[in-house]
Design an enzyme around this catalytic site. Sequence first.
Site, PDB file in Angstrom:
ATOM      1  N   HIS A 250       0.825  -1.209   0.000  1.00  0.00           N
ATOM      2  CA  HIS A 250       0.000   0.000   0.000  1.00  0.00           C
ATOM      3  C   HIS A 250       0.862   1.263   0.000  1.00  0.00           C
ATOM      4  O   HIS A 250       0.505   2.262  -0.638  1.00  0.00           O
ATOM      5  CB  HIS A 250      -0.944  -0.004   1.197  1.00  0.00           C
ATOM      6  CG  HIS A 250      -2.117  -0.908   1.022  1.00  0.00           C
ATOM      7  ND1 HIS A 250      -2.922  -1.303   2.065  1.00  0.00           N
ATOM      8  CD2 HIS A 250      -2.615  -1.522  -0.079  1.00  0.00           C
ATOM      9  CE1 HIS A 250      -3.874  -2.108   1.617  1.00  0.00           C
ATOM     10  NE2 HIS A 250      -3.694  -2.257   0.314  1.00  0.00           N
ATOM     11  N   HIS A 385      -4.839  -5.824 -10.996  1.00  0.00           N
ATOM     12  CA  HIS A 385      -3.479  -5.378 -10.696  1.00  0.00           C
ATOM     13  C   HIS A 385      -2.497  -5.807 -11.787  1.00  0.00           C
ATOM     14  O   HIS A 385      -1.674  -5.002 -12.252  1.00  0.00           O
ATOM     15  CB  HIS A 385      -3.019  -5.929  -9.352  1.00  0.00           C
ATOM     16  CG  HIS A 385      -3.579  -5.206  -8.176  1.00  0.00           C
ATOM     17  ND1 HIS A 385      -3.196  -3.931  -7.815  1.00  0.00           N
ATOM     18  CD2 HIS A 385      -4.511  -5.590  -7.259  1.00  0.00           C
ATOM     19  CE1 HIS A 385      -3.855  -3.551  -6.736  1.00  0.00           C
ATOM     20  NE2 HIS A 385      -4.659  -4.533  -6.371  1.00  0.00           N
TER      21      HIS A 385
END
Length: 735
Positions: A250, A385
């Site tokens: 993140h 992703h």
Amino acid sequence: MLKYQIDTKENKAFMKQMAEDLLRFGKSFPSPFGGSYYLGDDGTPWVERPRETWITCRMIHVYSIGCLMGWQEYESLVDAGIKGLMGELHDDTHGGWFSGVTAEHDILPNKQCYTHAFVILAATSAVLAGRPDGNKLLEEALQLFDDRFWDDEEGLAYDMWDTEFTKLDSYRGLNANMHTVEAFLAVADAIGDEKYRIRAGRIIRRVIGWAKENHWRIPEHFTKEWVADLECNKERPADPFKPYGATPGHGIEWARLIVQWAMSMYEEDSLEAAAYIEAAEQLFVCATSDAWNADGAPGIVYTTDWDGNPVVRDRMHWTLAEAINTSAILYRVTEKEEYAKLYSEFMQYLDQKVLDHVNGSWFHQLDANNQLLDTVWPGKSDLYHAFQATLIPYNKVDTSIACCMKGKCSDTKNIDVIALGELLIDFTENGFSVSGNPILEANPGGAPCNVLAMLQNLGKRTAFIGKVGKDAFGQYLTETVRSIGIDTTNLVQDEEVPTTLAFVHTAADGDRSFSFYRNPGADMCLSKDEIDYGQIDTAKIFHFGTLSMTHEGVREATKEAVTRAKEQGLLISFDPNYRPLLWKDAETAKEMMRYGFSACDILKISDDEIMFVTGKNTVSEAMDVFFEEFKPKLACVTCGKKGSIAVYNDKRMPCEAILTSDTIETTGAGDTFMACILNYVLEHGLDNLSIYDIMEMQEFAAGAASLVTTRKGALKVMPKKEEVVDWLLPFKEAK
């Protein structure tokens, strides 16, 4: 390996192949009801698992981009996913979207910000792809988010409600806010509503503040008062959405989003942008230092404690995808080689450990020894992703990826001028040392790149095809060209042959002569197989000269590129830029010049060159002979201090030179003139130009060429449009 290195032809091909393979892998995702199935190891739907909204949205987003890339067969898949969002996954009673439905059609409880952010992203991409219900879906998603999830007082998003929207959960989290930023930026890019970009900035500022206070490890979990809960889920550290500790992936993903937002909000070189880019670098460096190869095996660990020690050592595919994206983005904006090096390492790890070469897609979870694991992410749930990681490294850093692909679809000619030729170091005289020895200054040079540099300063988009050595000079040239804004996708580095050097000898009146160290030089070693011809297709004008035709290999590459440009309908621009010392004989030079004359639509040729190629002793006689044989649509014969003569529709229109006593050297004057001609054609076209247009074009070009002679070097000192206009004022007033 070149396959892993950013900006190489091999890496681009690797990325392109992965993107296509991923789209083929996931195309069985829609259920009969539209909600997305969770995909298994080989892409087979796992029909017994719930059909979740966030996965459905991700697949709509991915296949919308697939449509924008030209695969119309995926339109039905996007429409099927939208059917699910407007049908089984939609709460017709209380509004918004369920988290999902089970295989038995039971509703998964709660309304999540994370899910609704992905609905916005999916709807935005569907709008860009022109899908029929995209606008309706986006309008509802934005209104619902504004009503239920956006906390304008805090400048952050709430995390979760109950299913009926009657009770707001006390948990607050940054995972949902991260994807909210992504969604908001996509909306701002797609429909131009800047309120969402401003909101994204409010979130980003809060996140940077928390990260800075916590040694650049981002707190993930908060109380309803937005107090960080650093011990959250310590007993369940591997939770897929709320893991304990810091999540390096993140930190990496936030870094990319911060750069995207900052570059879209501020001027590239502004102090404001620099501050946010520095924060992004801090996040990325901290995350990769903590997590990349942290325990003796390659890979990025899933979580760390607050001192950066690994907690969950599993490797999740999404963290690698974001590392690929962010290393590329940071390399683009900082030009720091350390990011390019990490990108190569990530690509190698992907190819060797994470990419499933048998069944397709990427393994979603590996253990600390890089063995397949399925405790958190069994199968291969979606493509989001992995697919984005094949595109983001080669697209604009300030624009959401679907919008980038829409731009490529709707404006396939997104480069104004692409030029092929030499890029070298011009050593120019710069005074004398205390010992009386001449001091030589290393100036970036080469006629085609000089032309592109001037065009950049006139606001045009340019790209260069050429070759430099993998040496200090080559690196300097590459960095310089990139800093100007010229696209270097097709700039190749030669592992063995050094960068070409030129020594410029300046006479008292500023005129020049050249000596070259090029036996061989890297520029003459470009081969036809090293060119990415697809980039030529995206340009409006192809420009070249004869220095790329002095030797057989680069000559073949040049002709191949010219042929491709003509096939794709580009205007062809040619400036012979004849340098006798570089040719084995005059006849070969004439032969190659004649090739250029026959191929081009736009020509700049000097008085010496036109007399050389025709064998005539005066410019007038030479022009008579020349234009009887060759018929470019527009030609300019430059005559130094005597001005220029434009030839258009068989009419000759002379223009006086702009002379100044401030001239230092004439290096780059002709290239500046050429760039201004191309700029005028780009802005006014090549058909139906009036005499006034031709004179206006020549006067501006003469002024720009005059101004550049007052500066040392060429490529780095090209003037801007306003400077040329100001420079011309006293000359116009004196007439």
